[in-house]
Structures are given as structure tokens and as C-alpha cells.
Design an enzyme around this catalytic site. Structure first.
Site, mmCIF file in Angstrom:
data_model
loop_
_atom_site.group_PDB
_atom_site.id
_atom_site.type_symbol
_atom_site.label_atom_id
_atom_site.label_comp_id
_atom_site.label_asym_id
_atom_site.label_seq_id
_atom_site.Cartn_x
_atom_site.Cartn_y
_atom_site.Cartn_z
ATOM 1 N N HIS A 17 -16.694 -39.113 17.094
ATOM 2 C CA HIS A 17 -16.365 -37.746 18.140
ATOM 3 C C HIS A 17 -17.296 -36.563 17.364
ATOM 4 C CE1 HIS A 17 -12.179 -39.818 18.532
ATOM 5 N NE2 HIS A 17 -12.772 -39.830 19.550
ATOM 6 N N LYS A 41 0.757 -41.536 25.856
ATOM 7 C CA LYS A 41 -0.087 -42.463 24.959
ATOM 8 C C LYS A 41 0.479 -42.703 23.766
ATOM 9 C CE LYS A 41 -5.072 -42.483 26.467
ATOM 10 N NZ LYS A 41 -6.167 -42.196 25.927
ATOM 11 N N ARG A 90 -19.713 -45.733 24.369
ATOM 12 C CA ARG A 90 -19.890 -46.735 23.251
ATOM 13 C C ARG A 90 -20.455 -48.174 23.647
ATOM 14 N NH1 ARG A 90 -14.134 -45.646 21.139
ATOM 15 N NH2 ARG A 90 -13.912 -45.324 23.334
ATOM 16 N N SER A 128 -10.752 -44.469 17.449
ATOM 17 C CA SER A 128 -9.467 -43.992 16.784
ATOM 18 C C SER A 128 -8.509 -44.861 16.494
ATOM 19 C CB SER A 128 -8.813 -42.742 17.374
ATOM 20 O OG SER A 128 -9.691 -41.585 17.833
HETATM 21 P P1 ADP Z 1 -9.884 -41.000 25.178
HETATM 22 O O1 ADP Z 1 -8.467 -41.266 25.151
HETATM 23 O O2 ADP Z 1 -10.224 -40.047 26.320
HETATM 24 O O3 ADP Z 1 -10.756 -42.276 25.635
HETATM 25 P P2 ADP Z 1 -10.942 -40.584 22.632
HETATM 26 O O4 ADP Z 1 -10.466 -39.561 21.760
HETATM 27 O O5 ADP Z 1 -10.521 -42.057 22.032
HETATM 28 O O6 ADP Z 1 -10.306 -40.325 24.000
HETATM 29 O O7 ADP Z 1 -12.467 -40.498 23.080
HETATM 30 C C1 ADP Z 1 -12.797 -39.134 23.551
HETATM 31 C C2 ADP Z 1 -14.351 -39.316 23.994
HETATM 32 O O8 ADP Z 1 -15.200 -39.532 22.923
HETATM 33 C C3 ADP Z 1 -14.824 -40.575 24.985
HETATM 34 O O9 ADP Z 1 -15.438 -39.862 25.839
HETATM 35 C C4 ADP Z 1 -14.993 -41.669 24.204
HETATM 36 O O10 ADP Z 1 -15.976 -42.367 24.936
HETATM 37 C C5 ADP Z 1 -15.902 -40.927 23.284
HETATM 38 N N1 ADP Z 1 -15.875 -41.485 21.911
HETATM 39 C C6 ADP Z 1 -14.983 -42.125 21.093
HETATM 40 N N2 ADP Z 1 -15.388 -42.470 20.144
HETATM 41 C C7 ADP Z 1 -16.844 -42.568 20.132
HETATM 42 C C8 ADP Z 1 -17.887 -43.125 19.238
HETATM 43 N N3 ADP Z 1 -17.766 -43.936 18.224
HETATM 44 N N4 ADP Z 1 -18.997 -42.836 19.655
HETATM 45 C C9 ADP Z 1 -19.387 -42.081 20.743
HETATM 46 N N5 ADP Z 1 -18.524 -41.543 21.624
HETATM 47 C C10 ADP Z 1 -17.083 -41.791 21.220
#
Ligand code: ADP
Length: 169
Positions: A17, A41, A90, A128
Site C-alpha cells: 500500500h 468484512k 497485483r 493484509s
Molecule cells: P480492498 O479490501 O479494497 O482490496 P486492500 O486494503 O486489500 O483493500 O487494498 C487496497 C488497494 O491496494 C487495492 O487496490 C489493492 O489491489 C491494492 N494493493 C493491496 N496490496 C497491494 C500490493 N502488495 N501491491 C500493490 N497494490 C496493492
């Protein structure tokens, strides 16, 4: 002024992130990182905790602001006057859902566009969920999250796994 919104659960925020935030902040004038308040969630961290972790780790970025929202992302994007939604990709598995979401949002409001940033290779595996899985067993999460957040994450598991008043058998 180009304002973009980067929405997510950030439960907890990871290096993946942070990489997205730093790269997006260079592209737009203002980046609003918006924490989704979605109790369905079943998040580990409260919205307040997630906002506070994000504030700490983005304090070096003057054009990044942290907020939270309920409900539909497109409504919130319109409310804060953001014309761009930033999402991360990803792997191919992210693509189908993200494409549907972006297209739906454009049907609702064609003034709001989604920009996808592909993950930096070193974080392609990172989510996460992985952080929580490893932390729940007390494993090393130093490759996944900033050092200043590590203790908070372990502490949260200590609380969850051994709530006050719970009896140990
Ligand atoms: P959500 O529940 O919306 O998927 P996340 O917190 O998991 O929320 O992710 C938020 C955003 O960050 C999403 O667009 C996800 O694809 C991106 N994201 C999460 N992890 C990574 C990573 N390791 N590299 C690039 N983008 C990421």
C-alpha cells in the site's frame, strides 16, 4: 487541481500500500487515502486505528490526506470531488473484479475514472491477509509492514487471542 482517491481496507497497511501511495502522490496533486468502514468484512483494526497507522506512515507526504468512508465508493469520490480512483493490480486474479468495479463506477458517473498501478515486483505477493496470517502465529512481519507498526499488530493479536477476563484452560 487533480484530486484522486485511493480506497481500501488497509487492515493493516502494508509496504505494498505504501508503495502505491508514494507512487500515486507523484502523479496527482492531492491523494486522499480513504479507509473503507465496512464491518461486514470483520476487520482486525478499527477504522480509527487504520486511519492513525496510515497518518503516521504518510506524514512525510504533504499532498496525502487520510480519511474514511461508509457506503459506495463512487458516492464518496463525488462528495470529495475526486475525479480519479486509484487501484492496485497485483496479479491477474485481481483484474476481473477490478475491471467490473471500474466499469460499474463509470456507468454511475462517467466523470470519475479509475487508474490502475501495477504492483512493484517486490510486493506482488503481499496482502493484509498475509500479514495477519503470519502475525497471528507471532511470525516475523518485518518484510511486510513498517517497523513502527509491528508492535501494534502483535499487540492486537495478543488482545484478540487473550481478551481481558478470558479464562485460559
Ligand atoms: P480492498 O479490501 O479494497 O482490496 P486492500 O486494503 O486489500 O483493500 O487494498 C487496497 C488497494 O491496494 C487495492 O487496490 C489493492 O489491489 C491494492 N494493493 C493491496 N496490496 C497491494 C500490493 N502488495 N501491491 C500493490 N497494490 C496493492
Amino acid at each position: 487541481m487533480k484530486r484522486a482517491i485511493y480506497p481500501g481496507s488497509f487492515d493493516p497497511v502494508t509496504f505494498g500500500h505504501i508503495d502505491m501511495i508514494e507512487r500515486s502522490a507523484k502523479i496527482v496533486d492531492e491523494l486522499v487515502v480513504a479507509v473503507l468502514n465496512n464491518s461486514a468484512k470483520n476487520p482486525l483494526f478499527s477504522v480509527k486505528e487504520r486511519v492513525s497507522m496510515l497518518e503516521e506512515i504518510t506524514s512525510h507526504l504533504p499532498n496525502v490526506k487520510i480519511t474514511f468512508f461508509d457506503g459506495l465508493l463512487i458516492d464518496y469520490a463525488r462528495k470529495i470531488d475526486a475525479a480519479i480512483i486509484i487501484r492496485g493490480l497485483r496479479a491477474i486474479t485481481d483484474f476481473e473484479y477490478e475491471l467490473q468495479l471500474a466499469q460499474t463506477n463509470r456507468i454511475v458517473d462517467s466523470r470519475v475514472d479509475t487508474i490502475f498501478l501495477t504492483t512493484s515486483l517486490e510486493y506482488a505477493y503481499l496482502s493484509s491477509t498475509i500479514v495477519k496470517e503470519v502475525a497471528s502465529y507471532g511470525g516475523d512481519i518485518s518484510h511486510f509492514v513498517p517497523e513502527q507498526l509491528m508492535e501494534r499488530i502483535y499487540q492486537k493479536y495478543a488482545e484478540v487471542q487473550n481478551p481481558k477476563g478470558a479464562q485460559n484452560f
